[in-house]
Structures are given as C-alpha cells and as structure tokens.
Motif scaffolding. Structure first.
Motif, PDB file in Angstrom:
ATOM      1  N   ALA A 135      25.574  37.069  17.577  1.00 60.89           N
ATOM      2  CA  ALA A 135      25.544  38.433  17.051  1.00 60.89           C
ATOM      3  C   ALA A 135      25.932  38.443  15.588  1.00 60.89           C
ATOM      4  O   ALA A 135      26.664  37.568  15.108  1.00 60.89           O
ATOM      5  N   GLY A 136      25.437  39.465  14.872  1.00 62.66           N
ATOM      6  CA  GLY A 136      25.773  39.598  13.470  1.00 62.66           C
ATOM      7  C   GLY A 136      25.901  41.058  13.071  1.00 62.66           C
ATOM      8  O   GLY A 136      25.194  41.926  13.598  1.00 62.66           O
ATOM      9  N   LEU A 137      26.816  41.320  12.139  1.00 64.85           N
ATOM     10  CA  LEU A 137      27.055  42.662  11.627  1.00 64.85           C
ATOM     11  C   LEU A 137      26.200  42.875  10.382  1.00 64.85           C
ATOM     12  O   LEU A 137      26.391  42.200   9.361  1.00 64.85           O
ATOM     13  N   VAL A 138      25.247  43.799  10.462  1.00 70.36           N
ATOM     14  CA  VAL A 138      24.375  44.096   9.337  1.00 70.36           C
ATOM     15  C   VAL A 138      25.147  44.944   8.334  1.00 70.36           C
ATOM     16  O   VAL A 138      25.634  46.028   8.665  1.00 70.36           O
ATOM     17  N   LEU A 139      25.257  44.444   7.106  1.00 69.17           N
ATOM     18  CA  LEU A 139      26.042  45.128   6.085  1.00 69.17           C
ATOM     19  C   LEU A 139      25.174  46.096   5.290  1.00 69.17           C
ATOM     20  O   LEU A 139      23.990  45.828   5.051  1.00 69.17           O
ATOM     21  N   PRO A 140      25.738  47.210   4.865  1.00 75.30           N
ATOM     22  CA  PRO A 140      24.979  48.134   4.015  1.00 75.30           C
ATOM     23  C   PRO A 140      24.555  47.438   2.734  1.00 75.30           C
ATOM     24  O   PRO A 140      25.275  46.579   2.209  1.00 75.30           O
ATOM     25  N   GLY A 141      23.382  47.790   2.245  1.00 74.40           N
ATOM     26  CA  GLY A 141      22.936  47.172   1.001  1.00 74.40           C
ATOM     27  C   GLY A 141      21.437  47.177   0.873  1.00 74.40           C
ATOM     28  O   GLY A 141      20.772  48.177   1.130  1.00 74.40           O
ATOM     29  N   HIS A 142      20.891  46.015   0.514  1.00 77.45           N
ATOM     30  CA  HIS A 142      19.477  45.871   0.200  1.00 77.45           C
ATOM     31  C   HIS A 142      18.606  46.216   1.402  1.00 77.45           C
ATOM     32  O   HIS A 142      18.843  45.724   2.505  1.00 77.45           O
ATOM     33  N   LYS A 143      17.575  47.042   1.196  1.00 70.72           N
ATOM     34  CA  LYS A 143      16.775  47.531   2.318  1.00 70.72           C
ATOM     35  C   LYS A 143      15.307  47.137   2.271  1.00 70.72           C
ATOM     36  O   LYS A 143      14.592  47.351   3.227  1.00 70.72           O
TER      37      LYS A 143
ATOM     38  N   LEU B 154      20.063  32.787  -3.729  1.00 68.71           N
ATOM     39  CA  LEU B 154      19.440  33.688  -2.756  1.00 68.71           C
ATOM     40  C   LEU B 154      18.456  34.640  -3.431  1.00 68.71           C
ATOM     41  O   LEU B 154      17.432  34.998  -2.844  1.00 68.71           O
ATOM     42  N   GLU B 155      18.732  35.023  -4.656  1.00 66.82           N
ATOM     43  CA  GLU B 155      17.762  35.829  -5.395  1.00 66.82           C
ATOM     44  C   GLU B 155      16.474  35.063  -5.620  1.00 66.82           C
ATOM     45  O   GLU B 155      15.380  35.644  -5.613  1.00 66.82           O
ATOM     46  N   ALA B 156      16.579  33.752  -5.782  1.00 63.24           N
ATOM     47  CA  ALA B 156      15.388  32.925  -5.971  1.00 63.24           C
ATOM     48  C   ALA B 156      14.623  32.735  -4.661  1.00 63.24           C
ATOM     49  O   ALA B 156      13.383  32.774  -4.636  1.00 63.24           O
ATOM     50  N   ILE B 157      15.342  32.527  -3.569  1.00 62.06           N
ATOM     51  CA  ILE B 157      14.699  32.319  -2.262  1.00 62.06           C
ATOM     52  C   ILE B 157      14.122  33.620  -1.714  1.00 62.06           C
ATOM     53  O   ILE B 157      13.084  33.639  -1.067  1.00 62.06           O
ATOM     54  N   ARG B 158      14.825  34.733  -1.942  1.00 63.75           N
ATOM     55  CA  ARG B 158      14.447  36.060  -1.447  1.00 63.75           C
ATOM     56  C   ARG B 158      14.257  36.070   0.076  1.00 63.75           C
ATOM     57  O   ARG B 158      13.205  36.431   0.589  1.00 63.75           O
ATOM     58  N   PRO B 159      15.284  35.683   0.824  1.00 60.93           N
ATOM     59  CA  PRO B 159      15.145  35.684   2.288  1.00 60.93           C
ATOM     60  C   PRO B 159      15.034  37.096   2.839  1.00 60.93           C
ATOM     61  O   PRO B 159      15.567  38.050   2.264  1.00 60.93           O
TER      62      PRO B 159
ATOM     63  N   ASP C 234      29.468  33.563   7.329  1.00 66.72           N
ATOM     64  CA  ASP C 234      30.679  33.950   8.058  1.00 66.72           C
ATOM     65  C   ASP C 234      31.780  34.453   7.139  1.00 66.72           C
ATOM     66  O   ASP C 234      32.851  34.832   7.622  1.00 66.72           O
ATOM     67  N   GLN C 235      31.537  34.487   5.826  1.00 68.38           N
ATOM     68  CA  GLN C 235      32.567  34.928   4.885  1.00 68.38           C
ATOM     69  C   GLN C 235      32.143  36.226   4.208  1.00 68.38           C
ATOM     70  O   GLN C 235      31.142  36.266   3.490  1.00 68.38           O
ATOM     71  N   LEU C 236      32.933  37.252   4.422  1.00 75.89           N
ATOM     72  CA  LEU C 236      32.610  38.560   3.869  1.00 75.89           C
ATOM     73  C   LEU C 236      32.588  38.537   2.344  1.00 75.89           C
ATOM     74  O   LEU C 236      31.790  39.241   1.716  1.00 75.89           O
ATOM     75  N   ARG C 237      33.423  37.715   1.724  1.00 74.96           N
ATOM     76  CA  ARG C 237      33.470  37.685   0.257  1.00 74.96           C
ATOM     77  C   ARG C 237      32.146  37.201  -0.330  1.00 74.96           C
ATOM     78  O   ARG C 237      31.747  37.633  -1.410  1.00 74.96           O
ATOM     79  N   HIS C 238      31.455  36.320   0.352  1.00 77.23           N
ATOM     80  CA  HIS C 238      30.133  35.905  -0.104  1.00 77.23           C
ATOM     81  C   HIS C 238      29.125  37.037   0.053  1.00 77.23           C
ATOM     82  O   HIS C 238      28.309  37.299  -0.834  1.00 77.23           O
ATOM     83  N   LEU C 239      29.186  37.705   1.190  1.00 76.70           N
ATOM     84  CA  LEU C 239      28.193  38.728   1.498  1.00 76.70           C
ATOM     85  C   LEU C 239      28.375  39.989   0.662  1.00 76.70           C
ATOM     86  O   LEU C 239      27.403  40.686   0.366  1.00 76.70           O
TER      87      LEU C 239
ATOM     88  N   SER D 192      23.665  43.363  -2.119  1.00 77.55           N
ATOM     89  CA  SER D 192      22.872  44.248  -2.972  1.00 77.55           C
ATOM     90  C   SER D 192      21.528  43.648  -3.354  1.00 77.55           C
ATOM     91  O   SER D 192      20.654  44.359  -3.867  1.00 77.55           O
ATOM     92  N   VAL D 193      21.337  42.337  -3.109  1.00 79.93           N
ATOM     93  CA  VAL D 193      20.083  41.698  -3.526  1.00 79.93           C
ATOM     94  C   VAL D 193      19.258  41.149  -2.359  1.00 79.93           C
ATOM     95  O   VAL D 193      18.037  40.999  -2.485  1.00 79.93           O
ATOM     96  N   VAL D 194      19.903  40.830  -1.220  1.00 79.16           N
ATOM     97  CA  VAL D 194      19.170  40.369  -0.038  1.00 79.16           C
ATOM     98  C   VAL D 194      19.818  40.971   1.209  1.00 79.16           C
ATOM     99  O   VAL D 194      21.032  41.221   1.222  1.00 79.16           O
TER     100      VAL D 194
END
Length: 316
Positions: free
Chosen positions: A144-152, A277-282, A288-293, A298-300
């Motif tokens: 399971a994963g928590l979808v964070l608000p942001g890029h849509k 990640l901006e280059a890959i554009r997944p 697993d680290q909120l500080r990364h996310l 805002s970009v992916v």
C-alpha cells in the motif's frame, strides 16, 4: 497458449481510492467541516459533473491502456476501494466513463474502512489518500502507498510507455541496510553491505508488485520484442536510490533474484532525487522517506510507503 509465451500472466490488480484517482479535496474539506450528510448531498447534486484528475490519474490511465498491448491476455485491472456510499459512487463512475477508464469493480463502504477488502480483491498495490488505511495495510504486510497531494498531470508525449520509479531500501527491499546506516553512519553501512554481499536483501512491501511488473516486461518482449530490432518496451522501470557505489553490487544481485533483468538504475550517492525524477518523468514514484517526497511531489506523482525505520516514530 501463444507461441513464445511461457504461461498466461498473473493479473496485476491496483486498488485505488476515489480521492487518489480524482481531485476531491474540496469535497473532502466539506466532509470534514460539515459532515457526511453535506458531503452526500453535494455529491448527489453534482453526480453529472465530471471530476478533475487526481494525483494517481496519469498512472491509472496509462496502466489500463497497456491491456491492448498485452492482448489477448489483458493482465491489468484497476478496482476502486472507497469510503463513499453507493449512492455517491455515481459521480465516480460517471467520471470514469467520461475519461474512458474501464474501472468496473470495487467496494463502497459508507464511511467504514476499506482495509478489509484488499485481500479479497487480490490487490498488488493499494493507493489511497487515507493515511490510516495505508498504515494498517503496511502493518499487515500488504502492498500500500499514501498518495501525496501535488502533481496531477503529465503532458502527453510520443513515449507510450508506463514509467514507474522506485526507491530501493524500504520499498522494493527491506530496510536492514538503512538501519545500519542510521545506527552507525556511512562506514557502518558499507561494512554491512560488504559483509552481506552474497546475500540478497529481504523483501520490501512492494516486492510482489515489482515481480509482477518484471513478469509483464518479459511478456512484452515475448509478444513484441523477439523479432523487432526497434522494440520499444511498454514498461520503463527505474530504481532511483540515494545509494552510491560500491553498494550497487548487492542491489543488482537482489534485483535479479526478484526477477528483474532490465531496470534503469540511478545511484545518487546522497544527491537530490528531484532533478533526476524531472528527467525521467515517471507516472508514479514510490519512496519510504517523506522528506524526499516533499521535494518531488510538486513535479511527479509521489507516493509514500510508510514502512521501516523512517516511519516508526513519526506522529500520525
């Protein structure tokens, strides 16, 4: 059975909440401020108003589009697990039909937890904007994963592949190496990796999903790649990790034991993940680290896997 294909592929089922697939933040605020009755009345009054795409929408749309690529097998399915009531589900399905998303199954629980339905639907990945449901699923060993608000939204392009990016430790693999790093620093981490160089990592919460995606990569090659020198794969899987050399040897060994023969590996050695990640554009990124996310959301489209040492002491 089609020639060149070893066996019929297992179905990969993604379960998604309505608030992860569509932008329901305004409606959710109404629910929190004025209660369920106000939310229900609003949804019924707007049942023919198409919902805007949410954070996980690009991923779901591209995932379902790949069923045509894998014909006649159609191994990909998306189901909805929603705390909405059946009557308010009308707007959800109306919006699915508008966007031509073939989502036909699921459960609407009228405010009760959707957690009990993860196993019955044989879910390979559960995406939700509800932290408690995701936390319960991870604690039960479910993916399971928590979808964070942001890029849509991701702009349409000529690349028709589904692009998925994973962190490694605490997502695909367990977090034993991360624990060594947190407890003893970089020297302890390298000592741990060297001592366990011949032992693959333990499985992380998304190993099963990773293995099914790997199986689909092999099926894609069997169906389309064997006789095509210009073969363009349907799935682009990227590992984007804060690790650096020489820890890549154990990582690659682990990926092979998980069935992955073709992954894009990015070793950042502690550098920022966002530019890569901006280059890959997944279409979706798991960490697993909120500080990364918080830096990437805002970009992916970004999803927190609340597993392991980085999520043990955080306030919920």
């Amino acid at each position: 059975m089609q020639e060149g294909v070893e066996k019929t592929p297992d179905e990969l089922v993604v379960a998604i909440s309505s608030r992860a697939l569509f932008d329901l933040e305004e409606e959710h605020r109404l629910f929190e401020e004025k209660g369920y009755s106000a939310f229900r009345d609003f949804q019924l009054a707007h049942k023919k108003d198409v919902l805007k795409p949410g954070v996980a929408f690009p991923f779901v749309r591209r995932l379902l589009s790949l069923n045509e690529r894998f014909a006649p097998y159609r191994p990909l399915r998306v189901v909805v697990l929603s705390r909405n009531s059946p009557e308010t589900a009308q707007r959800f399905f109306y919006s699915c039909r508008h966007y031509e998303l073939p989502i036909l199954a699921g459960a609407f629980t009228s405010g009760h937890s959707t957690f009990p339905y993860i196993r019955p639907f044989n879910v390979s990945l559960f995406l939700s904007a509800n932290r408690e449901n995701v936390k319960r699923a991870i604690e039960a060993g479910l993916p399971a994963g928590l979808v964070l608000p942001g890029h849509k939204e991701i702009e349409d392009d000529t690349d028709s592949s589904l692009r998925i990016a994973f962190d490694f430790d605490g997502v695909i693999a367990g977090d034993e190496s991360e624990r060594a790093f947190q407890q003893g620093g970089l020297a302890a981490f390298h000592e741990w990796e060297e001592h366990n160089a011949e032992r693959p990592h333990q499985a992380g919460p998304l190993r099963g999903l990773f293995e099914k995606l790997s199986s689909l990569q092999r099926l894609d090659y069997d169906l389309h790649g064997r006789d095509d020198p210009y073969f363009h794969p349907a799935l682009r899987i990227s590992i984007v990790t804060s690790r650096g050399a020489p820890s890549e040897e154990r990582l690659i060994k682990t990926l092979k034991t998980f069935g992955m023969s073709a992954a894009e590996l990015v070793l950042l050695d502690g550098l920022n993940k966002r530019p890569v990640l901006e280059a890959i554009r997944p279409h979706i990124f798991f960490d697993d680290q909120l500080r990364h996310l918080e830096d990437t959301a805002s970009v992916v489209p970004s999803v927190l896997i609340p597993f392991g040492i980085h999520n043990e002491t955080k306030a919920e």
